[in-house]
Write an enzyme that holds these catalytic residues in place. Structure first.
Site, mmCIF file in Angstrom:
data_model
loop_
_atom_site.group_PDB
_atom_site.id
_atom_site.type_symbol
_atom_site.label_atom_id
_atom_site.label_comp_id
_atom_site.label_asym_id
_atom_site.label_seq_id
_atom_site.Cartn_x
_atom_site.Cartn_y
_atom_site.Cartn_z
ATOM 1 N N TYR A 118 0.870 -1.188 0.000
ATOM 2 C CA TYR A 118 0.000 0.000 0.000
ATOM 3 C C TYR A 118 0.901 1.229 0.000
ATOM 4 O O TYR A 118 1.817 1.334 0.818
ATOM 5 C CB TYR A 118 -0.900 0.015 1.238
ATOM 6 C CG TYR A 118 -1.679 1.305 1.398
ATOM 7 C CD1 TYR A 118 -2.976 1.416 0.904
ATOM 8 C CD2 TYR A 118 -1.121 2.420 2.023
ATOM 9 C CE1 TYR A 118 -3.688 2.598 1.038
ATOM 10 C CE2 TYR A 118 -1.821 3.608 2.156
ATOM 11 C CZ TYR A 118 -3.105 3.693 1.658
ATOM 12 O OH TYR A 118 -3.799 4.861 1.776
ATOM 13 N N GLU A 206 -3.599 7.418 -4.041
ATOM 14 C CA GLU A 206 -3.598 6.180 -3.266
ATOM 15 C C GLU A 206 -3.474 5.008 -4.232
ATOM 16 O O GLU A 206 -4.331 4.820 -5.095
ATOM 17 C CB GLU A 206 -4.875 6.050 -2.439
ATOM 18 C CG GLU A 206 -4.876 4.805 -1.563
ATOM 19 C CD GLU A 206 -6.165 4.668 -0.761
ATOM 20 O OE1 GLU A 206 -6.118 4.818 0.467
ATOM 21 O OE2 GLU A 206 -7.227 4.424 -1.384
#
Length: 397
Positions: A118, A206
């Protein structure tokens, strides 16, 4: 301004970020053509069909499927396009899927195991600096990681005077447990990602997941991007990426007439001048035991036309049971606002079927109260903050 995954990947690729390649399709026929083109260009034998909506968690809602042949590409595209996709980040009724991204398979076998990470770039509002947040737990909701394994989330703050430094990108790659070519690839990936974030005037990038492939390449499998609305004047090519079908129609209409409006879940509509006062007004409504239905800043001018427009916008929300108008008379005199409210009420006739509470404070506040009280209109007036709260409570009890 939120944009779709395929658009976010276009921005990333333009800055040298390696991405999972894909082609957007508006129907099943286009999806099959896209799959054939991808196979010819990349050699991929499998295709991922990904719903394009402004929300995360698409896979959990059935919006991301793997197609093993062209027939499945067609079937899955027909199934996904037009569906109401419900995810943890959509309204309860979900969002309609208008297009899909047909993407290459990047989880192919090779010399090593694939790994998911991530990585996001965003503003740390506490320090006023940009921040890279990253974790070894890619492919999962970052909120769950933060709740259950917070020690697996790392952050790297960027000094705005010097920008992202090489040692910071290397530290990120090291903390993700990478080595060899994958380490070098991640360092390049982080540098290019940060350049994309800065260059596009984004408020968030993101990437979940960032994938280490079986041959040690690093690429973005997903892209959730938010562009700062205030910077769109100097980013016209990104402004064209806006898809109003993904936005709340009331918010879209409000923006077109110059009102700052955000739709919320409560029952008390708000009409306020100034963002700070609007926040305080929403606190006031919650203090009275209710929930605000919206954030609405009418700005420094609140004449009859603008007030009437604001009324119509607020009343488009069927959940509104009362409207609280809270105006501070500094730039604009309270008596002018009061006259505007009365005139707007008269112009709208029977369209207003909920109680109206008006709290005016500042220049000519007492005159404004008299104007409302003597108007003959069923409008409740207040001068003090607490008085307005009590009237909202009484109107809805």
């Amino acid at each position: 301004m939120n944009i779709h995954e395929y658009q976010g990947k276009e921005i990333l690729a333009s800055y040298g970020v390696r991405v999972q390649r894909g082609i957007v399709a508006n129907n099943a026929v286009e999806a099959v053509a896209a799959a054939k083109q991808l196979t010819a260009e990349t050699g991929t034998g499998l295709h991922v069909i990904k719903a394009q909506i402004h929300a995360g968690g698409r896979g959990k809602g059935g919006g991301v499927k793997l197609a093993k042949n062209l027939q499945q590409v067609e079937e899955l595209a027909e199934q996904i396009i037009g569906m109401q996709l419900i995810t943890p980040q959509t309204p309860p009724e979900g969002k309609k899927v208008n297009k899909v991204l047909v993407a290459e398979d990047v989880y192919y076998p090779g010399e090593s195991e694939t790994s998911e990470f991530y990585v996001s770039v965003l503003l740390n509002r506490g320090t006023g600096r940009n921040m890279i947040m990253y974790s070894t737990e890619g492919g999962m909701d970052i909120e769950e990681v933060a709740e259950h394994t917070p020690h697996l989330i790392f952050t790297e703050e960027i000094d705005p005077s010097v920008g992202l430094q090489g040692f910071q990108a290397r530290r990120i790659a090291f903390n993700l447990g990478l080595s060899g070519n994958a380490f070098k690839e991640m360092v390049k990936f982080i540098d290019a990602l940060y350049n994309a974030y800065i260059g596009s005037d984004a408020s968030m990038f993101e990437i979940n997941p960032v994938l280490k492939t079986s041959d040690n390449k690093i690429l973005a499998v997903d892209a959730k991007v938010n562009i700062d609305d205030n910077a769109l004047y100097r980013q016209p090519k990104y402004a064209e990426m806006r898809d109003i079908r993904e936005e709340n129609p009331i918010e879209v209409e409000a923006k077109e007439v110059g009102l700052n409006y955000v739709d919320l879940d409560g029952t008390v509509g708000c009409m306020v001048n100034g963002a700070g006062l609007a926040m305080a007004t929403m606190d006031l409504i919650k203090y009275a035991g209710f929930e605000p239905a919206n954030f609405l800043d009418v700005g420094g001018t609140a004449d009859a036309k603008r007030v009437e427009t604001a009324f119509r916008i607020i009343l488009k929300d069927p959940n509104v049971k009362a409207i609280l108008i809270n105006i501070f008379g500094g730039i604009v005199r309270c008596d002018r606002v009061a006259q505007g409210v009365v005139d707007a009420y008269k112009n709208m006739g029977d369209a207003i079927k909920v109680p109206i509470i008006v709290r005016l404070q500042g220049t000519n506040a007492e005159i404004a109260k008299e104007l409302i009280d003597n108007s003959g209109m069923p409008i409740l007036s207040a001068v003090q903050f607490q008085e307005a709260a009590d009237q909202v409570k009484a109107a809805l009890s």
